[in-house]
Write a protein that holds these residues in place. Sequence first.
Motif, short mmCIF file in Angstrom:
data_model
loop_
_atom_site.label_atom_id
_atom_site.label_comp_id
_atom_site.label_asym_id
_atom_site.label_seq_id
_atom_site.Cartn_x
_atom_site.Cartn_y
_atom_site.Cartn_z
N UNK A 418 0.80 -1.23 0.00
CA UNK A 418 0.00 0.00 0.00
C UNK A 418 0.82 1.27 0.00
N UNK A 419 2.08 1.19 -0.42
CA UNK A 419 2.95 2.37 -0.42
C UNK A 419 3.65 2.55 -1.76
N UNK A 420 2.86 2.57 -2.82
CA UNK A 420 3.41 2.81 -4.15
C UNK A 420 4.01 4.21 -4.28
N UNK A 421 3.66 5.11 -3.35
CA UNK A 421 4.20 6.47 -3.42
C UNK A 421 5.70 6.51 -3.12
N UNK A 422 6.26 5.42 -2.64
CA UNK A 422 7.70 5.36 -2.37
C UNK A 422 8.47 4.70 -3.52
N UNK A 423 7.82 4.49 -4.64
CA UNK A 423 8.46 3.89 -5.81
C UNK A 423 8.84 4.99 -6.80
N UNK A 424 10.11 5.08 -7.12
CA UNK A 424 10.61 6.10 -8.05
C UNK A 424 10.72 5.54 -9.46
N UNK A 425 10.54 6.42 -10.44
CA UNK A 425 10.67 6.02 -11.84
C UNK A 425 12.11 6.10 -12.33
N UNK A 426 12.93 6.93 -11.69
CA UNK A 426 14.32 7.08 -12.09
C UNK A 426 15.13 7.57 -10.89
N UNK A 427 16.43 7.76 -11.09
CA UNK A 427 17.31 8.13 -9.98
C UNK A 427 16.98 9.50 -9.42
#
Length: 484
Positions: A418-427
């Motif tokens: 439930x914490x997809x907000x901590x997933x980054x798309x790039x560096x």
Amino acid sequence: MMDFWMTRLEEIQQMLARGRTSQARQALDSLREEGLVPEDEMWRVHELYGAVFHDLADAEGAAAAYNNAAQADKYLRSQREHFSNYLFALHYLPGIPADDLFAQHQVYQGLYRDTELLPPRENMDHARLRIGFLAPDFRDSSSARFYECLLTGLDARCFAVYAYALQDSEDDFTRRLQATGLTYRCLAGQSLRQQAEMIRWDEIDVLIDLGGHSAGGMGLMILAQRPAPWQLCGIGWFDTTGLPAVDAFLTDGEMDPAGTEYRFTEQLLRLPSGFCFTPSPAMQGIRRAPRQRAGIVFGCYQNFMKINRSVMDAWRHILENLPDSRLVVQDTTRLLERRAVLERRLENADLPMERVEVRIGSDRYLEDYQQVDIMLDTFPYPGGAATATALYMGVPVIALRGDHHSARLSASILAAAGHAEWIAADADEYIKLALQLAVDRAGLERQQLCLRSELEQSPLLASQTYCAAFAEAILSGGGRFLET
């Protein structure tokens, strides 16, 4: 002369066992320069170089050494092991396109050109579907945290569960599994043919290899003989196997969204969540305490092989933007030379070493999570159980979503938590998310204290839901195999 060089190789193995890695490398270099090892035995030297580079956290060196060992080896079984180790090591390396990774895995099937299959099995109309799980062992481990629920939580009215261990090592976790009523068999000491025939003798309908190319790919050598009509891989392996005898691969839509099927030799069996995490009793016994420090402490409790220059550059930017922050990096091994190597690499990457602490592995690593505010995941090979463990211990994790299955393990776990907000798309976004989470100290503390209760209500820990989805996928997905 042969006895002499074999003795030297045994001495080098002993050096490695005692943690004297640099001395082992020097001895290997000398032995190679002296030219005493026959050409058709050089694979033994390359194999030891692979172990040396592994212990020095040199992923590129390990990959090259294991590939050299596979090319030089004259024995098919150990050649397969070397190539599996090579495929494993490739996942540590940044910059390898996903399609190139797939191409390397496809090479593996060529090592089974002459494999003799077991005779086709007649259809067995069992009252309960017989499902077998194959693993190097069933001791407590990172992968055990994800497969425990399947071995203990499937509906006994529909499934008869078998566990096949390739090694005879056991621990408390093994004995707990054995006490649940499943059928446990140790296949250690038997030939590959005997191991496959034992599984066939049990009339297994669905066989799931939990190891893939880890531990030298020993389970795949058994699946190659086709002991069961429907054969799968997943959980303990994070890419295609490249082996045609593996019919399906367990995954989810986060790790392998639509359009990525061509990177697998297997059918993709997508579950709503790719993983279900079962905390160990030791994890459950430790609760997160409130923060009692001023500055932010970032952490990375991962295998040092996963830490590359791109990761270190991102860490440097984060620390530069938060002058009161610190970084604790802790290995999964207790090799002192590994720690010294990583310290030099971090220094060469211009990290502020006065604010960086590098540690060897510790039995008290669960207690050590209390010392960390935010975990910084590695990429392109992220955490699996390390990410889930950090979340359960009350530590948010910043991760980067890669472009293929193995690079999206943490993304899958964070999404299920439930914490997809901590997933980054790039560096750049990775750095930004870490800084955003760190500057809101009050919000960070609230998040740390409620993370466990959130996880306990999330799909990541919903074992009954996960087992039901797995059972439905197995019962519906294997029809064409189980009816033949």
